[in-house]
Design a protein around this motif. Structure first.
Motif, PDB file in Angstrom:
ATOM      1  N   ARG A  42       0.834  -1.208   0.000  1.00  0.00           N
ATOM      2  CA  ARG A  42       0.000   0.000   0.000  1.00  0.00           C
ATOM      3  C   ARG A  42       0.865   1.253   0.000  1.00  0.00           C
ATOM      4  O   ARG A  42       0.528   2.259  -0.648  1.00  0.00           O
ATOM      5  N   PHE A  43       1.967   1.212   0.710  1.00  0.00           N
ATOM      6  CA  PHE A  43       2.870   2.364   0.706  1.00  0.00           C
ATOM      7  C   PHE A  43       3.441   2.596  -0.694  1.00  0.00           C
ATOM      8  O   PHE A  43       3.550   3.750  -1.157  1.00  0.00           O
ATOM      9  N   ASN A  44       3.798   1.505  -1.346  1.00  0.00           N
ATOM     10  CA  ASN A  44       4.327   1.652  -2.704  1.00  0.00           C
ATOM     11  C   ASN A  44       3.285   2.258  -3.647  1.00  0.00           C
ATOM     12  O   ASN A  44       3.625   3.019  -4.568  1.00  0.00           O
ATOM     13  N   THR A  45       1.995   1.961  -3.420  1.00  0.00           N
ATOM     14  CA  THR A  45       0.940   2.496  -4.269  1.00  0.00           C
ATOM     15  C   THR A  45       0.800   4.009  -4.105  1.00  0.00           C
ATOM     16  O   THR A  45       0.601   4.747  -5.095  1.00  0.00           O
ATOM     17  N   HIS A  46       0.889   4.509  -2.905  1.00  0.00           N
ATOM     18  CA  HIS A  46       0.656   5.930  -2.618  1.00  0.00           C
ATOM     19  C   HIS A  46       1.949   6.699  -2.379  1.00  0.00           C
ATOM     20  O   HIS A  46       1.898   7.840  -1.910  1.00  0.00           O
ATOM     21  N   CYS A  47       3.082   6.070  -2.642  1.00  0.00           N
ATOM     22  CA  CYS A  47       4.364   6.698  -2.319  1.00  0.00           C
ATOM     23  C   CYS A  47       4.544   8.030  -3.053  1.00  0.00           C
ATOM     24  O   CYS A  47       4.959   9.031  -2.456  1.00  0.00           O
ATOM     25  N   ASP A  48       4.203   8.078  -4.341  1.00  0.00           N
ATOM     26  CA  ASP A  48       4.412   9.300  -5.119  1.00  0.00           C
ATOM     27  C   ASP A  48       3.561  10.450  -4.598  1.00  0.00           C
ATOM     28  O   ASP A  48       4.045  11.597  -4.465  1.00  0.00           O
ATOM     29  N   MET A  49       2.286  10.179  -4.323  1.00  0.00           N
ATOM     30  CA  MET A  49       1.400  11.236  -3.839  1.00  0.00           C
ATOM     31  C   MET A  49       1.783  11.691  -2.430  1.00  0.00           C
ATOM     32  O   MET A  49       1.655  12.869  -2.095  1.00  0.00           O
ATOM     33  N   ILE A  50       2.267  10.751  -1.603  1.00  0.00           N
ATOM     34  CA  ILE A  50       2.727  11.146  -0.262  1.00  0.00           C
ATOM     35  C   ILE A  50       3.951  12.043  -0.391  1.00  0.00           C
ATOM     36  O   ILE A  50       4.085  13.042   0.339  1.00  0.00           O
ATOM     37  N   ALA A  51       4.846  11.693  -1.295  1.00  0.00           N
ATOM     38  CA  ALA A  51       6.012  12.549  -1.539  1.00  0.00           C
ATOM     39  C   ALA A  51       5.587  13.933  -2.023  1.00  0.00           C
ATOM     40  O   ALA A  51       6.194  14.948  -1.648  1.00  0.00           O
ATOM     41  N   LEU A  52       4.511  13.995  -2.851  1.00  0.00           N
ATOM     42  CA  LEU A  52       4.029  15.287  -3.336  1.00  0.00           C
ATOM     43  C   LEU A  52       3.462  16.119  -2.187  1.00  0.00           C
ATOM     44  O   LEU A  52       3.659  17.337  -2.133  1.00  0.00           O
ATOM     45  N   LEU A  53       2.779  15.467  -1.252  1.00  0.00           N
ATOM     46  CA  LEU A  53       2.243  16.192  -0.098  1.00  0.00           C
ATOM     47  C   LEU A  53       3.352  16.753   0.781  1.00  0.00           C
ATOM     48  O   LEU A  53       3.135  17.732   1.502  1.00  0.00           O
ATOM     49  N   CYS A  54       4.519  16.140   0.748  1.00  0.00           N
ATOM     50  CA  CYS A  54       5.630  16.595   1.591  1.00  0.00           C
ATOM     51  C   CYS A  54       6.364  17.800   0.997  1.00  0.00           C
ATOM     52  O   CYS A  54       7.240  18.368   1.661  1.00  0.00           O
ATOM     53  N   LYS A  55       6.034  18.183  -0.222  1.00  0.00           N
ATOM     54  CA  LYS A  55       6.737  19.305  -0.857  1.00  0.00           C
ATOM     55  C   LYS A  55       6.223  20.630  -0.317  1.00  0.00           C
ATOM     56  O   LYS A  55       5.124  20.704   0.226  1.00  0.00           O
ATOM     57  N   PRO A  56       7.026  21.708  -0.493  1.00  0.00           N
ATOM     58  CA  PRO A  56       6.549  23.032  -0.074  1.00  0.00           C
ATOM     59  C   PRO A  56       5.275  23.419  -0.805  1.00  0.00           C
ATOM     60  O   PRO A  56       4.928  22.847  -1.838  1.00  0.00           O
ATOM     61  N   GLU A  57       4.562  24.402  -0.251  1.00  0.00           N
ATOM     62  CA  GLU A  57       3.236  24.769  -0.781  1.00  0.00           C
ATOM     63  C   GLU A  57       3.299  25.252  -2.221  1.00  0.00           C
ATOM     64  O   GLU A  57       2.429  24.913  -3.030  1.00  0.00           O
ATOM     65  N   ASN A  58       4.354  26.010  -2.580  1.00  0.00           N
ATOM     66  CA  ASN A  58       4.435  26.495  -3.952  1.00  0.00           C
ATOM     67  C   ASN A  58       4.674  25.366  -4.944  1.00  0.00           C
ATOM     68  O   ASN A  58       4.101  25.326  -6.038  1.00  0.00           O
ATOM     69  N   GLU A  59       5.510  24.398  -4.552  1.00  0.00           N
ATOM     70  CA  GLU A  59       5.739  23.254  -5.445  1.00  0.00           C
ATOM     71  C   GLU A  59       4.480  22.389  -5.532  1.00  0.00           C
ATOM     72  O   GLU A  59       4.167  21.833  -6.590  1.00  0.00           O
ATOM     73  N   LEU A  60       3.789  22.236  -4.416  1.00  0.00           N
ATOM     74  CA  LEU A  60       2.543  21.462  -4.431  1.00  0.00           C
ATOM     75  C   LEU A  60       1.506  22.137  -5.318  1.00  0.00           C
ATOM     76  O   LEU A  60       0.817  21.474  -6.119  1.00  0.00           O
ATOM     77  N   ASN A  61       1.402  23.483  -5.275  1.00  0.00           N
ATOM     78  CA  ASN A  61       0.431  24.208  -6.096  1.00  0.00           C
ATOM     79  C   ASN A  61       0.777  24.088  -7.564  1.00  0.00           C
ATOM     80  O   ASN A  61      -0.105  23.938  -8.422  1.00  0.00           O
ATOM     81  N   ALA A  62       2.090  24.097  -7.858  1.00  0.00           N
ATOM     82  CA  ALA A  62       2.492  23.971  -9.260  1.00  0.00           C
ATOM     83  C   ALA A  62       2.225  22.579  -9.797  1.00  0.00           C
ATOM     84  O   ALA A  62       1.985  22.400 -11.005  1.00  0.00           O
ATOM     85  N   ALA A  63       2.267  21.584  -8.918  1.00  0.00           N
ATOM     86  CA  ALA A  63       2.047  20.213  -9.379  1.00  0.00           C
ATOM     87  C   ALA A  63       0.580  19.897  -9.616  1.00  0.00           C
ATOM     88  O   ALA A  63       0.246  18.915 -10.285  1.00  0.00           O
ATOM     89  N   ILE A  64      -0.325  20.697  -9.030  1.00  0.00           N
ATOM     90  CA  ILE A  64      -1.755  20.455  -9.223  1.00  0.00           C
ATOM     91  C   ILE A  64      -2.206  21.180 -10.500  1.00  0.00           C
ATOM     92  O   ILE A  64      -2.000  22.396 -10.632  1.00  0.00           O
ATOM     93  N   PRO A  65      -2.831  20.491 -11.439  1.00  0.00           N
ATOM     94  CA  PRO A  65      -3.289  21.172 -12.678  1.00  0.00           C
ATOM     95  C   PRO A  65      -4.329  22.232 -12.347  1.00  0.00           C
ATOM     96  O   PRO A  65      -5.141  22.085 -11.426  1.00  0.00           O
ATOM     97  N   SER A  66      -4.311  23.319 -13.103  1.00  0.00           N
ATOM     98  CA  SER A  66      -5.311  24.393 -12.948  1.00  0.00           C
ATOM     99  C   SER A  66      -6.474  24.155 -13.886  1.00  0.00           C
ATOM    100  O   SER A  66      -6.374  23.416 -14.866  1.00  0.00           O
ATOM    101  N   ALA A  67      -7.612  24.808 -13.556  1.00  0.00           N
ATOM    102  CA  ALA A  67      -8.812  24.622 -14.377  1.00  0.00           C
ATOM    103  C   ALA A  67      -9.583  25.929 -14.399  1.00  0.00           C
ATOM    104  O   ALA A  67      -9.295  26.871 -13.634  1.00  0.00           O
ATOM    105  N   ASN A  68     -10.604  26.005 -15.289  1.00  0.00           N
ATOM    106  CA  ASN A  68     -11.427  27.201 -15.370  1.00  0.00           C
ATOM    107  C   ASN A  68     -12.168  27.408 -14.065  1.00  0.00           C
ATOM    108  O   ASN A  68     -12.651  26.462 -13.442  1.00  0.00           O
ATOM    109  N   PRO A  69     -12.286  28.626 -13.640  1.00  0.00           N
ATOM    110  CA  PRO A  69     -12.977  28.878 -12.375  1.00  0.00           C
ATOM    111  C   PRO A  69     -14.438  28.525 -12.429  1.00  0.00           C
ATOM    112  O   PRO A  69     -15.065  28.557 -13.470  1.00  0.00           O
ATOM    113  N   ALA A  70     -14.954  28.156 -11.253  1.00  0.00           N
ATOM    114  CA  ALA A  70     -16.386  27.832 -11.129  1.00  0.00           C
ATOM    115  C   ALA A  70     -16.987  28.702 -10.065  1.00  0.00           C
ATOM    116  O   ALA A  70     -17.684  28.249  -9.171  1.00  0.00           O
TER     117      ALA A  70
END
Length: 875
Positions: free
Chosen positions: A516-544
């Motif tokens: 299970r750790f191997n399955t979520h390892c990448d996303m857990i690593a992404l959560l550990c990044k600074p807020e600006n890097e985490l925001n850049a890694a999340i795709p943006s979309a049209n506002p709602a």
């Protein structure tokens, strides 16, 4: 007449109680004042044993009190420690009280890892010492009579208790001194002697003759029963002790019967039955005469005999001159009644008046085991309730993560990190992030390997000892009469198998967590990044932003708030459930005192239902509430999704947010699982170390027992004859008989058979007559002898001066009057038959003179008076 039988004491080997009992206390009770108190009590118990068994005991009541106090302490401590071969193993060695042993083999002894065996032997010694103290009492005083009766009854009761309990206490064949047959016979002897003391007390108090006669008759009956018990038990008479006891019992039976007849004759005289008086006195006189003729060396009956004879003479005189009453036959007399005042003392601890339990605060093992089972049931109940709530919470989190809630409500702008995702990221980082989980995952295999090695080493110790035991059992067969190691180790192997299965389950669970750790390892690593890097890694979309303030958004937020309240309620319930406690010790002790046993299952289930029933209802209520709220959330989310603008960018962003939310939940769960796994392995290590110590202790005890048994087997083998006795063949006996008649050898005889021991010593053959020499011609002249036959290497014999040559019977050195045979004279042709070799003198040596005429001595030889001397030296 006051000859009483005593029982000898058993002897015990020294046993160290401190080390094993202190080790058990240290492992079973936490360090503190309670543990220190129990260890101090163990030391006192060891001192008490040394005082009771480690020194010779004189015949004083204070020594008996020590023995009884030690017995009481053993009875009190028995239910509080797990004394057994496969748990707390203490081996007690005792010698047979009656066996005197042999020169090389020693006396018979038995070593058993059984506290019941120790109690039995201690109680036997208490009975023996009580009989010895009773025999030392002054029977001329009331105080001495009361003390003697008390101690004989105590000895009788103790021996009877051993008879009823020894087989169940030992679970094997005991030594002969504590076998049911032996202690049963001794019980009857002690009871008979107690009854005799009551008879003496009644006589001393000058009670009515009818009562005294009944007491004496009952004593005679007890002695008769004791005699039968000793006589008809096939194993008892072989003891020298019982060979000495049997005549005393027979004599006492006759004496007590004579006393009964004497006092009954007085009653007959009072009732004017003068013929009955004479008949009973005659019977009493015959009984006393029998004792005087057969058992006078054991019991003196002179005073009683004189008393009976005087009464008989007076009764006959009065009847002959005055009453002329017919004297009936003894068989026609009415039987004398019986009055049994002596009764065995009931053995119900405490027997000592000064007993104080050294382990008073320690609860019995039955209660300890019940508490252990209760704690296990309680842990199962707590784990079930907590597990149910955690599963419900994980289900709720999973449903919300699949719906991207609450991130979907917070991400209406489409270009910033949702507040919930930012909080999840900070929570992961605060808990150590990815590195903490990786470290825990690396530590688990080492912890598991350590536990596996401890378990394997423990089971290997058992296996090696069992292999050795099986080899010795196959070598000695029935002689190897101890409990097989395979049977003894079954509980330990079952316990070890349980540990092994737990390790297997834990290893599989570790593998699941790792996957299970191997399955979520990448996303857990992404959560550990600074807020600006985490925001850049999340795709943006049209506002709602059009959905801001809509009714469906408000409904979803309200529902999510209610779900958060349910989760907080569960956290509070989990804390309350874990903190709930109840002391079941008092409940179990009360049940044990009332019923003698503990019905743990019924009491535990009742208490757990009462204690956790309300929590179970609250947990079920939260489950129903959550189910209703999740249904409403799913309905509202469907309406929210239909209103929300849908495109590929929005879908990608929503998918990433879902994975981040799921990664956070997985991180929390994986972290909890790894921490629990680490705690489990560390706790299991302590348990396995205790298990290893238990295995080591029992293996050491078994090795000690094995060495002791091997020593006994060596002694028993040394005592056995190397070969069975056998009789010589008949032809050898015939040849031996014919050897008593001297005669010429008929040829080479058979080799003599080896000498064998026989029941009767064989008599030496008769002394053969001396040989007769008659001259056969002129004196022998060596000059006539051919030179070829003259020996060249033999020197001529030297004859002392002044002594006649050729005396037929020179004296044996050290045995005057015993004579050697002439050369080549063989009166026993059964041996070696050598051909006749005439003596060849050297040239110039005169020959032997011929024999003088019959009746004339040899010249120069001193005469001796004729006497008949035996051929062999007398032994």
């Amino acid at each position: 007449m006051a000859t009483f039988i005593t029982v000898p004491l058993k002897k015990s080997s020294e046993v160290d109680l401190v080390k094993p009992l202190s080790k058990f206390v240290t492992l079973s009770y936490p360090a503190g004042e309670e543990q220190t108190e129990y260890i101090r009590a163990v030391e006192e118990l060891n001192k008490l044993r040394k005082n009771a068994l480690g020194r010779p005991l004189d015949k004083y009541e204070s020594n008996l009190e020590i023995l009884l106090r030690y017995f009481d302490q053993l009875s009190a401590v028995e239910p509080k420690f797990p004394f057994s071969e496969n748990q707390l193993c203490l081996t007690f060695t005792w010698k047979d009280a009656f066996d005197r042993g042999s020169l090389f083999g020693g006396s018979v002894k038995l070593a058993l890892a059984s506290l019941g065996y120790e109690k039995t032997c201690v109680l036997f010694n208490a009975a023996a010492l009580a009989s010895q103290i009773a025999s030392e009492q002054n029977l001329d005083s009331d105080e001495g009579l009361r003390a003697a009766a008390k101690y004989y009854q105590l000895a009788s009761g103790a021996l009877l208790h051993i008879k009823d309990t020894v087989l169940s206490a030992l679970n094997r064949e005991p030594t002969m001194d504590i076998s049911p047959e032996t202690v049963g016979a001794l019980h009857h002897i002690m009871l008979a002697q107690a009854q005799e003391v009551f008879f003496l007390k009644a006589t001393s108090d000058k009670m009515k003759d009818a009562i005294i006669a009944k007491l004496a008759n009952q004593a005679a009956d007890f002695y008769g029963e004791a005699f039968k018990q000793c006589q008809y038990k096939e194993n008892l008479p072989k003891y020298f002790y019982f060979q000495e006891v049997l005549p005393v019992l027979a004599a006492k039976h006759c004496i007590m019967q004579a006393n009964a007849e004497l006092h009954q004759s007085i009653l007959a005289k009072q009732n004017k039955h003068f013929g009955e008086e004479i008949a009973r006195l005659q019977h009493a006189a015959e009984l006393v005469k029998t004792v005087a003729s057969r058992y006078d060396e054991y019991v003196s009956v002179k005073d009683l005999s004189d008393k009976i004879n005087r009464a008989l003479a007076n009764a006959k005189k009065d009847n002959d001159f005055i009453y002329h009453d017919r004297v009936p036959e003894v068989k026609d007399l009415a039987s004398i009644g019986k009055a049994a005042l002596a009764k065995p003392t009931a053995i119900t601890p405490p027997l000592s008046q000064k007993f104080t339990d050294l382990f008073e605060k320690m609860v019995p093992m039955a209660v300890q085991q019940s508490m252990s089972m209760y704690n296990q049931r309680k842990a199962e109940t707590v784990n079930r309730l907590v597990g149910t709530m955690r599963e419900a919470t994980n289900l709720c989190n999973g449903v919300l993560a699949s719906l991207n809630l609450p991130a979907a409500l917070e991400d209406l702008s489409g270009d910033t990190i949702p507040q919930s995702i930012a909080e999840k990221s900070r929570a992961v980082v605060s808990k150590g992030g990815l590195q903490s989980i990786e470290q825990l995952i690396r530590d688990l295999p080492e912890l598991m390997t350590r536990n596996r090695e401890i378990l394997d080493e423990s089971l290997k110790m058992l296996g090696d000892e069992e292999t050795t035991d099986n080899e010795l059992r196959s070598k000695f067969n029935q002689r190897w009469n101890r409990t097989p190691s395979g049977d003894l180790y079954k509980p330990l192997r079952a316990e070890g198998g349980n540990f092994s299965s737990k390790l297997d389950v834990a290893t599989h669970a570790d593998q699941v967590v790792r996957e299970r750790f191997n399955t979520h390892c990448d996303m857990i690593a992404l959560l550990c990044k600074p807020e600006n890097e985490l925001n850049a890694a999340i795709p943006s979309a049209n506002p709602a932003k059009t959905l801001q303030g809509s009714e469906v958004v408000n409904v979803l937020r309200s529902l999510l708030t209610q779900l958060d309240e349910v989760k907080r309620e569960r956290e509070g319930l989990e804390g309350e459930i874990k903190a709930a406690t109840f002391d079941m010790t008092t409940c179990f002790l009360t049940a044990m005192s009332q019923d003698g046993s503990v019905n743990e299952e019924t009491l535990s289930l009742a208490q757990l239902d009462q204690q956790y029933g309300q929590y179970n209802q609250k947990v079920q209520s939260t489950l129903r509430t959550q189910e209703e709220l999740l249904g409403k959330v799913q309905t509202a989310h469907q309406e929210f999704s239909s209103l929300k603008q849908s495109n590929s960018e929005a879908n990608n962003r929503e998918e990433v947010l879902k994975k981040l939310a799921s990664a956070h939940d997985s991180y929390v769960e994986i972290s909890n699982n790894l921490n629990e796994g680490t705690k489990f392995y560390n706790g299991l290590t302590e348990i396995l170390l205790k298990f290893q110590n238990k295995c080591s202790d029992i293996v050491f005890a078994r090795k000690t027992e094995r060495d002791e048994l091997l020593k006994e087997l060596q002694q028993s083998i040394a005592r056995e004859p190397s070969a069975p006795s056998f009789n010589a063949p008949a032809y050898q006996s015939n040849l031996a008989a014919s050897a008593t008649t001297p005669g010429p050898a008929a040829g080479p005889g058979p080799t003599p058979a080896p000498r064998t021991e026989t029941q009767a010593k064989t008599q030496p053959p008769a002394r053969p007559p001396p040989p007769s020499f008659t001259p056969q011609g002129p004196p022998f002249n060596p000059s006539n002898m051919p030179a070829a036959v003259q020996p060249a290497g033999n020197p001529p014999p030297m004859v002392p001066p002044g002594q006649a040559q050729g005396p037929p019977y020179p004296s044996y050195q050290g045995y005057p009057g015993y004579y050697q045979m002439p050369m080549n004279y063989n009166p026993y042709p059964i041996g070696y038959n050598l051909p006749y070799m005439p003596y060849q003198p050297q040239p110039g040596q005169p020959g032997y003179p011929g024999a003088p005429p019959a009746g004339q001595p040899y010249p120069g030889y001193p005469q001796q008076p004729p006497q008949q001397q035996p051929y062999y030296p007398q032994q």
